[in-house]
Design a protein around this motif. Structure first.
Motif, PDB file in Angstrom:
ATOM      1  N   SER A 224      12.778 -15.692  17.962  1.00  0.00           N
ATOM      2  CA  SER A 224      11.774 -15.994  17.626  1.00  0.00           C
ATOM      3  C   SER A 224      10.985 -17.389  17.776  1.00  0.00           C
ATOM      4  CB  SER A 224      11.679 -16.541  15.745  1.00  0.00           C
ATOM      5  OG  SER A 224      10.706 -16.859  14.884  1.00  0.00           O
ATOM      6  N   ASN A 225      11.983 -17.954  18.626  1.00  0.00           N
ATOM      7  CA  ASN A 225      11.381 -19.567  18.893  1.00  0.00           C
ATOM      8  C   ASN A 225      10.845 -19.235  19.951  1.00  0.00           C
ATOM      9  OD1 ASN A 225      13.023 -20.997  17.155  1.00  0.00           O
ATOM     10  ND2 ASN A 225      14.551 -20.862  17.890  1.00  0.00           N
ATOM     11  N   ILE A 226      10.997 -18.061  20.947  1.00  0.00           N
ATOM     12  CA  ILE A 226      10.479 -17.793  22.398  1.00  0.00           C
ATOM     13  C   ILE A 226       9.294 -17.708  21.686  1.00  0.00           C
ATOM     14  CG2 ILE A 226      10.871 -16.436  24.287  1.00  0.00           C
ATOM     15  CD1 ILE A 226      13.433 -16.254  24.562  1.00  0.00           C
ATOM     16  N   ARG A 227       8.830 -16.866  21.243  1.00  0.00           N
ATOM     17  CA  ARG A 227       7.707 -16.495  21.001  1.00  0.00           C
ATOM     18  C   ARG A 227       6.283 -17.802  20.621  1.00  0.00           C
ATOM     19  NH1 ARG A 227       9.587 -10.358  18.055  1.00  0.00           N
ATOM     20  NH2 ARG A 227       9.428  -9.507  18.882  1.00  0.00           N
ATOM     21  N   LYS A 228       7.376 -18.635  18.931  1.00  0.00           N
ATOM     22  CA  LYS A 228       6.587 -19.358  18.737  1.00  0.00           C
ATOM     23  C   LYS A 228       6.147 -20.454  20.155  1.00  0.00           C
ATOM     24  CE  LYS A 228       8.648 -19.416  14.323  1.00  0.00           C
ATOM     25  NZ  LYS A 228       9.641 -20.568  13.306  1.00  0.00           N
ATOM     26  N   LYS A 229       7.487 -20.551  21.656  1.00  0.00           N
ATOM     27  CA  LYS A 229       6.682 -21.078  22.243  1.00  0.00           C
ATOM     28  C   LYS A 229       5.455 -20.945  23.548  1.00  0.00           C
ATOM     29  CE  LYS A 229      10.796 -23.950  21.432  1.00  0.00           C
ATOM     30  NZ  LYS A 229      12.571 -23.907  21.682  1.00  0.00           N
ATOM     31  N   THR A 230       5.940 -19.394  23.141  1.00  0.00           N
ATOM     32  CA  THR A 230       5.180 -18.362  24.199  1.00  0.00           C
ATOM     33  C   THR A 230       3.469 -18.452  23.173  1.00  0.00           C
ATOM     34  OG1 THR A 230       5.544 -16.838  24.044  1.00  0.00           O
ATOM     35  CG2 THR A 230       7.342 -18.791  25.711  1.00  0.00           C
ATOM     36  N   TYR A 231       4.017 -16.535  22.856  1.00  0.00           N
ATOM     37  CA  TYR A 231       2.753 -16.688  22.287  1.00  0.00           C
ATOM     38  C   TYR A 231       3.504 -15.268  21.829  1.00  0.00           C
ATOM     39  CZ  TYR A 231       1.616 -13.323  26.754  1.00  0.00           C
ATOM     40  OH  TYR A 231       1.467 -11.988  27.150  1.00  0.00           O
TER      41      TYR A 231
END
Length: 223
Positions: free
Chosen positions: A193-200
């Motif tokens: 979830s954090n990776i998606r928030k920080k990337t897209y």
């Protein structure tokens, strides 16, 4: 950067470890040859500082094993100073050779130079996201994204398996290893979830009931 330090001398090993940690590196110190091989095969490192004379397998035997599966930079440290010894080390695949006793700053300089050379490697372009393999660096539109170490390792693992569905178990085994499966299973969702928030949002596709995937056609590898 994660460094594997293979040194059985307590004073030398501790001095190198503390010095390099103070320079910002992650250091895992191993005391004998057999454990060094096990650790190398089951963990991710950017460089190895390898003593020649060790209990169990010696440094040259370890280096020979490493070179069969990896081109990771390796610095041999040893009291051996004869030309024939250096030749054997380089012929086996050492990238550098440091004769004891040596200044810690000299080791640091050589590590920096080797990492700089080895890091002129592939990056992967995923839309407007660029991931630099092995460097713990990700950018979005050219601006650095602050991923945690585990977030980076998860993203890098998925990138290295572009177009392939990777199971949750595979990711957990790679990132957490011997840690609690139940604890890491819960954490994986948070990291994704954090990776998606920080990337897209759609960078990582969820394959329901199995794992995750990054689509191959979205990516381009470049040097």
């Amino acid at each position: 950067m994660n460094i594997l330090l293979v040194e059985d001398n307590e004073i030398i090993g501790k001095s190198i470890s503390v010095y390099l940690k103070n320079k910002g590196y992650k250091v895992e110190r191993i005391l004998d040859g057999e454990e060094a091989i096990d650790s190398f095969e089951n963990s991710k490192y950017n460089l190895i500082v390898l003593d020649w004379m060790l209990p169990g397998f010696d440094g040259i035997s370890i280096l020979d094993h490493v070179r069969n599966i990896s081109d990771i930079p390796v610095i041999i440290t040893t009291a051996k100073s004869e030309l024939d010894d250096k030749k054997e080390g380089f012929d086996t695949g050492a990238d550098d050779f440091l004769v004891k006793p040596f200044e810690l700053e000299e080791l640091y300089i050589r590590i920096k130079n080797l990492l700089k050379r080895s890091n002129q490697i592939e990056s992967v372009l995923i839309g407007n996201i660029e991931l630099f393999l092995g460097q713990y660096k990700v950018t979005k539109n050219g601006e650095k994204i602050n991923l945690t170490n585990k977030e980076f390792l998860i993203l890098e693992y998925l990138v290295k398996h572009i177009g392939i569905v990777v199971s949750r178990t595979e990711i957990i085994d790679y990132i957490w290893g011997e840690e609690s499966v139940f604890e890491s299973d819960d954490k994986l969702d948070v990291y994704i979830s954090n990776i998606r928030k920080k990337t897209y949002k759609h960078l990582i596709e969820t394959i329901k009931g199995f794992g995750y995937k990054i689509e191959k056609e979205k990516n381009k590898i470049r040097n």
